[in-house]
Enzyme design. Structure first.
Site, short mmCIF file in Angstrom:
data_model
loop_
_atom_site.label_atom_id
_atom_site.label_comp_id
_atom_site.label_asym_id
_atom_site.label_seq_id
_atom_site.Cartn_x
_atom_site.Cartn_y
_atom_site.Cartn_z
N TYR A 168 37.93 23.59 -0.73
CA TYR A 168 37.20 24.68 -0.61
C TYR A 168 35.83 24.23 0.03
CZ TYR A 168 34.37 29.18 -1.50
OH TYR A 168 33.64 30.30 -1.37
N LYS A 172 34.43 25.00 3.67
CA LYS A 172 33.04 25.49 3.83
C LYS A 172 31.93 24.79 4.49
CE LYS A 172 33.58 29.58 2.03
NZ LYS A 172 34.01 30.68 2.97
P1 NAD Z 1 37.07 38.35 -2.55
O1 NAD Z 1 38.49 37.44 -2.95
O2 NAD Z 1 36.58 39.30 -3.32
O3 NAD Z 1 37.24 39.03 -1.09
C1 NAD Z 1 37.99 37.99 -0.20
C2 NAD Z 1 38.81 38.96 0.57
O4 NAD Z 1 39.39 38.19 1.94
C3 NAD Z 1 40.12 39.47 0.03
O5 NAD Z 1 40.18 40.93 0.06
C4 NAD Z 1 41.20 38.99 0.48
O6 NAD Z 1 42.34 39.80 0.61
C5 NAD Z 1 40.81 38.70 1.99
N1 NAD Z 1 41.55 37.58 2.63
C6 NAD Z 1 42.15 36.26 2.17
N2 NAD Z 1 42.98 35.59 2.93
C7 NAD Z 1 42.92 36.43 4.04
C8 NAD Z 1 43.27 36.38 5.38
N3 NAD Z 1 43.96 35.07 5.74
N4 NAD Z 1 43.06 37.14 6.24
C9 NAD Z 1 42.44 38.39 6.08
N5 NAD Z 1 41.70 38.44 4.87
C10 NAD Z 1 41.99 37.91 4.00
O7 NAD Z 1 36.00 37.15 -2.38
P2 NAD Z 1 34.29 37.29 -2.21
O8 NAD Z 1 33.79 36.65 -3.37
O9 NAD Z 1 33.94 38.53 -1.77
O10 NAD Z 1 34.17 36.26 -0.98
C11 NAD Z 1 33.74 36.62 0.56
C12 NAD Z 1 33.35 35.45 1.29
O11 NAD Z 1 32.23 34.74 0.67
C13 NAD Z 1 34.28 34.29 1.21
O12 NAD Z 1 34.53 33.70 2.46
C14 NAD Z 1 33.83 33.18 -0.01
O13 NAD Z 1 34.63 32.09 0.25
C15 NAD Z 1 32.51 33.45 0.21
N6 NAD Z 1 31.74 33.18 -0.92
C16 NAD Z 1 31.75 33.89 -2.17
C17 NAD Z 1 30.89 33.67 -3.14
C18 NAD Z 1 30.56 34.55 -4.42
O14 NAD Z 1 29.72 34.10 -5.05
N7 NAD Z 1 31.44 35.33 -4.46
C19 NAD Z 1 30.25 32.35 -3.16
C20 NAD Z 1 30.19 31.46 -2.00
C21 NAD Z 1 31.06 31.87 -1.10
#
Ligand code: NAD
Length: 299
Positions: A168, A172
């Protein structure tokens, strides 16, 4: 804010978490939104179109404009169709938000090839695939004055190096490189490209053991993904044309601008370095910069 009204966005991974919060805010500010989500489990297995459809219906139910799309963003052909959907449904595309993502956490010495490949595929190839077809669409329009936006998602996992997330973290940071490269290549087509490093409580962060979470403590309201959405909406707006090729952090009630990497100190030799001369110069000049005493000085 006004500068979002009438614009058209695709938000990937918008069925839940941060992507959903972003889609709802963009729609409430007057944008038409293609809500993309594969709807699978956190590890990327399975799919459920109901997730994207549910958010699109939520937007339509509140008087907004939305279309649902269940594509896997890492499927190159499906990513092309996703871009076409925005144009066929709403006549144009102004903003691409790449929020889709999965996790397959493991220490590097235990990580399987599949765990590596799947995470790189969804995050990095996924962001490349949607970017490629959006960029091709904007390039064909050749409008330097356009206000097109790509907003990627990076993570403190890569920026700071989370030990249990080598796949990951690498994906990223790959997205950071993609952001820098496309910011430079697409400026002449009126496209800015930035990466958001978010912090919010979602399915993704809930899966990380409490002692390893980087999300700051705070109330549930403060840690809501809704607090990441305003920064993304700002970057999506016509006002943000001055910022490109940058990483911006948003978590709780805080936003922060990261430095882009640049050399801290340079040593220029007069010819090829001998190993001894290099070791001596590097230790004399670089060591103190990293907080170690220079050789021969008391620690
Ligand atoms: P989440 O799991 O709640 O949402 C991610 C969504 O992406 C899910 O609904 C999933 O079904 C969808 N998804 C997964 N694979 C897919 C694909 N191949 N095609 C289409 N959709 C797909 O996660 P989140 O926390 O809302 O994360 C959103 C973004 O932010 C991500 O890129 C994550 O890496 C990044 N991020 C989140 C955090 C955090 O604190 N939540 C921190 C750093 C980075």
């Amino acid at each position: 804010m006004g500068s979002l009204d009438g614009r058209v966005a695709i938000v990937t991974g918008a069925g839940r978490g941060i992507g959903r919060s972003v889609a709802l805010l963009l729609a409430s500010e007057g944008m038409a939104v293609v809500v993309n989500d594969l709807g699978g489990a956190l590890d990327g297995s399975g799919s459920d179109f109901g997730l994207a459809r549910g958010v699109a219906e939520e937007i339509s139910g509140s008087g907004g404009r939305a279309a649902a799309n269940g594509a896997d963003v890492s499927d190159h052909a499906a990513a092309e169709d996703l871009i076409k959907t925005a144009v066929s449904e709403f006549g144009r595309l102004d903003v691409l938000v790449n929020a889709a993502g999965i996790l397959r956490d493991r220490m590097v010495f235990n990580m399987s090839e599949h765990e590596w490949d799947d995470v790189i595929r969804v995050h990095l190839k996924g962001a490349f695939s949607t970017t490629k077809f959006a960029a091709a669409y904007w390039r064909a329009l050749r409008d330097e004055a356009a206000q097109n936006r790509i907003i990627n998602f990076t993570s403190v996992s890569g920026l700071h190096g989370a030990p249990g997330q080598p796949n990951y973290a690498a994906a990223k940071m790959g997205i950071v490189g993609l952001t820098y490269s496309t910011a430079n290549s697409l400026a002449k087509y009126g496209v800015t490209v930035n990466a958001v490093s978010p912090g919010a409580v979602t399915r993704m962060t809930e899966s990380v053991p409490g002692d390893r979470r980087r999300t700051r403590p705070g109330t549930a309201d403060e840690r809501s993904p809704d607090n990441v959405a305003p920064l993304v909406a700002y970057l999506a707006s016509e006002r943000s044309g001055w910022i490109t090729g940058r990483i911006v952090h948003a978590a709780g009630y805080e936003v922060a601008l990261y430095n882009n990497p640049e050399p801290m100190i340079r040593l220029v030799g007069t010819g090829p370095w001998s190993l001894d001369a290099l070791a001596e110069q590097v230790e004399r000049s670089f060591r103190p910069k990293l907080g170690h005493p220079a050789p021969g000085r008391p620690g």
